[in-house]
Design a protein around this motif. Structure first.
Motif, PDB file in Angstrom:
ATOM      1  N   TYR A  81       0.822  -1.213   0.000  1.00 20.53           N
ATOM      2  CA  TYR A  81       0.000   0.000   0.000  1.00 20.53           C
ATOM      3  C   TYR A  81       0.856   1.264   0.000  1.00 20.53           C
ATOM      4  N   ILE A  82       1.847   1.303   0.863  1.00 17.08           N
ATOM      5  CA  ILE A  82       2.709   2.483   0.983  1.00 17.08           C
ATOM      6  C   ILE A  82       3.551   2.691  -0.273  1.00 17.08           C
ATOM      7  N   ASN A  83       4.091   1.614  -0.805  1.00 13.71           N
ATOM      8  CA  ASN A  83       4.933   1.749  -1.999  1.00 13.71           C
ATOM      9  C   ASN A  83       4.149   2.242  -3.207  1.00 13.71           C
ATOM     10  N   ILE A  84       2.873   1.871  -3.277  1.00 16.38           N
ATOM     11  CA  ILE A  84       2.043   2.315  -4.403  1.00 16.38           C
ATOM     12  C   ILE A  84       1.488   3.718  -4.162  1.00 16.38           C
ATOM     13  N   ARG A  85       0.854   3.920  -3.014  1.00 15.11           N
ATOM     14  CA  ARG A  85       0.170   5.191  -2.763  1.00 15.11           C
ATOM     15  C   ARG A  85       1.126   6.333  -2.439  1.00 15.11           C
ATOM     16  N   TYR A  86       2.164   6.037  -1.672  1.00 14.58           N
ATOM     17  CA  TYR A  86       3.066   7.094  -1.222  1.00 14.58           C
ATOM     18  C   TYR A  86       4.410   7.086  -1.956  1.00 14.58           C
ATOM     19  N   LYS A  87       4.515   6.241  -2.978  1.00 15.18           N
ATOM     20  CA  LYS A  87       5.719   6.194  -3.824  1.00 15.18           C
ATOM     21  C   LYS A  87       6.989   5.927  -3.019  1.00 15.18           C
ATOM     22  N   LYS A  88       6.863   5.082  -2.012  1.00 11.35           N
ATOM     23  CA  LYS A  88       8.033   4.677  -1.241  1.00 11.35           C
ATOM     24  C   LYS A  88       8.730   3.520  -1.955  1.00 11.35           C
ATOM     25  N   ASN A  89       9.859   3.133  -1.416  1.00 18.38           N
ATOM     26  CA  ASN A  89      10.619   2.037  -2.021  1.00 18.38           C
ATOM     27  C   ASN A  89      11.094   1.074  -0.933  1.00 18.38           C
ATOM     28  N   TYR A  90      10.181   0.756  -0.004  1.00 19.95           N
ATOM     29  CA  TYR A  90      10.535  -0.141   1.086  1.00 19.95           C
ATOM     30  C   TYR A  90      10.609  -1.585   0.591  1.00 19.95           C
ATOM     31  N   LYS A  91      11.515  -2.342   1.184  1.00 19.93           N
ATOM     32  CA  LYS A  91      11.672  -3.751   0.842  1.00 19.93           C
ATOM     33  C   LYS A  91      11.421  -4.607   2.082  1.00 19.93           C
ATOM     34  N   LEU A  92      10.575  -5.615   1.924  1.00 22.81           N
ATOM     35  CA  LEU A  92      10.266  -6.531   3.022  1.00 22.81           C
ATOM     36  C   LEU A  92      11.012  -7.844   2.798  1.00 22.81           C
ATOM     37  N   ILE A  93      11.790  -8.245   3.791  1.00 17.82           N
ATOM     38  CA  ILE A  93      12.549  -9.495   3.699  1.00 17.82           C
ATOM     39  C   ILE A  93      12.095 -10.424   4.816  1.00 17.82           C
ATOM     40  N   GLU A  94      11.556 -11.569   4.446  1.00 12.10           N
ATOM     41  CA  GLU A  94      11.138 -12.535   5.463  1.00 12.10           C
ATOM     42  C   GLU A  94      12.305 -13.437   5.845  1.00 12.10           C
ATOM     43  N   ILE A  95      12.491 -13.564   7.149  1.00  9.02           N
ATOM     44  CA  ILE A  95      13.486 -14.476   7.707  1.00  9.02           C
ATOM     45  C   ILE A  95      12.727 -15.515   8.525  1.00  9.02           C
ATOM     46  N   LEU A  96      12.906 -16.780   8.214  1.00 10.10           N
ATOM     47  CA  LEU A  96      12.225 -17.818   8.976  1.00 10.10           C
ATOM     48  C   LEU A  96      12.862 -17.972  10.352  1.00 10.10           C
ATOM     49  N   ASN A  97      12.078 -18.478  11.289  1.00  6.96           N
ATOM     50  CA  ASN A  97      12.531 -18.589  12.679  1.00  6.96           C
ATOM     51  C   ASN A  97      13.868 -19.307  12.823  1.00  6.96           C
ATOM     52  N   ASN A  98      14.039 -20.380  12.051  1.00  3.59           N
ATOM     53  CA  ASN A  98      15.267 -21.167  12.209  1.00  3.59           C
ATOM     54  C   ASN A  98      16.476 -20.537  11.524  1.00  3.59           C
ATOM     55  N   ASN A  99      16.287 -19.351  10.924  1.00  5.64           N
ATOM     56  CA  ASN A  99      17.406 -18.643  10.297  1.00  5.64           C
ATOM     57  C   ASN A  99      17.778 -17.361  11.041  1.00  5.64           C
ATOM     58  N   ILE A 100      17.230 -17.185  12.237  1.00  6.40           N
ATOM     59  CA  ILE A 100      17.532 -15.978  13.017  1.00  6.40           C
ATOM     60  C   ILE A 100      19.031 -15.850  13.276  1.00  6.40           C
ATOM     61  N   GLY A 101      19.712 -16.970  13.395  1.00  4.92           N
ATOM     62  CA  GLY A 101      21.151 -16.944  13.636  1.00  4.92           C
ATOM     63  C   GLY A 101      21.958 -16.341  12.505  1.00  4.92           C
ATOM     64  N   ASP A 102      21.340 -16.181  11.330  1.00  4.90           N
ATOM     65  CA  ASP A 102      22.036 -15.587  10.178  1.00  4.90           C
ATOM     66  C   ASP A 102      21.847 -14.080  10.088  1.00  4.90           C
ATOM     67  N   LEU A 103      21.098 -13.503  11.017  1.00  3.53           N
ATOM     68  CA  LEU A 103      20.749 -12.087  10.909  1.00  3.53           C
ATOM     69  C   LEU A 103      21.953 -11.148  10.969  1.00  3.53           C
ATOM     70  N   THR A 104      22.982 -11.512  11.701  1.00  4.98           N
ATOM     71  CA  THR A 104      24.153 -10.634  11.792  1.00  4.98           C
ATOM     72  C   THR A 104      24.713 -10.328  10.413  1.00  4.98           C
ATOM     73  N   GLU A 105      24.969 -11.376   9.633  1.00  6.56           N
ATOM     74  CA  GLU A 105      25.529 -11.189   8.295  1.00  6.56           C
ATOM     75  C   GLU A 105      24.538 -10.495   7.369  1.00  6.56           C
TER      76      GLU A 105
END
Length: 255
Positions: A81-105
């Motif tokens: 909604y925001i990217n279309i209506r407000y011309k933003k360029n936000y990116k959503l990245i899903e991280i699964l629970n068992n990959n939380i340990g990779d968040l640092t990198e």
């Protein structure tokens, strides 16, 4: 040159991504069938809070509460909604629970880019003594990585404090108090909490009416009766149940 995205064009052309641990890449995902922001009903205040927070990119958000009431759908739909209506360029990245340990990198690589990212972790929960619990708590607030300005965390959970002591935990009174305080300390690090609560039958039927209209299905007493029967089988009056009912009804009438 960025190396964590599968291709350089992926970041430019897509809004939704998922982290793939085997290849250690972030890949785009097409979610064109997501429920629209405008079509999420009976959660008006929650929508307003998340919309304002996301537009301002103002902090990490915990969406907690009842199952099936739109926590995950709201996160995805507000980005679109925001990217279309407000011309933003936000990116959503899903991280699964068992990959939380990779968040640092992951977060370190994202910090090099001139783009705003929301890391989405769905249906998260920890045990008090779990390694990822302490690790994630530091990432949210405390670690040097928590000061990176172009990355925020949006997390959903059925648990208000994201964690529980565990049935096998054995503490004396002092230890139990300390363990409980430790659990609360994670959720306290989120700037915004958004609660979701069970809807009643009237709210459920309002959602059924809305989705039936969107699907060009005439709302009738018979449809209402079927919708209530469906909710009883599902054991709730949630938004998810109302949406699923109309999808199934439409598919059935077409066949």
């Amino acid at each position: 040159m960025n190396t964590i995205f599968k291709t350089n064009d992926d970041l430019k052309k897509n809004d939704f991504f998922i982290f793939l641990p085997k290849t250690y890449k972030i890949a785009p995902i097409n979610i064109s069938d997501i429920c629209k922001f405008e079509d999420l009903k009976e959660i008006t205040s929650q929508k307003q809070v998340l919309l304002k927070n996301t537009l301002n990119f103002s902090g990490n958000v915990l969406l907690w509460g009842a199952k099936g009431m739109g926590k995950s759908t709201l996160v995805k739909s507000v980005i679109k909604y925001i990217n279309i209506r407000y011309k933003k360029n936000y990116k959503l990245i899903e991280i699964l629970n068992n990959n939380i340990g990779d968040l640092t990198e992951i977060v370190y690589e994202l910090s090099k880019l001139n783009t705003k990212f929301i890391i989405f972790i769905d249906d998260i929960s920890f045990k008090n003594n779990e390694d990822n619990f302490m690790y994630f708590k530091s990432l949210i607030e405390g670690s040097l990585l928590s000061h990176i300005s172009n990355v925020k965390y949006y997390v959903t959970s059925n648990l208000r404090h994201l964690s529980h002591l565990g049935a096998d935990s054995k503490f004396n009174d002092i230890e139990e108090k300390e363990a409980s305080q430790n659990l609360v300390s994670l959720s306290d690090r989120f700037e915004s909490w958004i609660g979701f609560y069970d809807s009643n039958q009237e709210q459920y039927l309002n959602m059924v009416k809305h989705y039936s209209k969107k699907a060009s299905i005439e709302y009738s007493k018979e449809l209402e009766k079927l919708a209530i029967q469906w909710s009883l089988e599902k054991g709730n009056f949630s938004g998810r149940s109302s949406y699923q009912f109309i999808k199934k009804f439409k598919k059935k009438t077409k066949s």
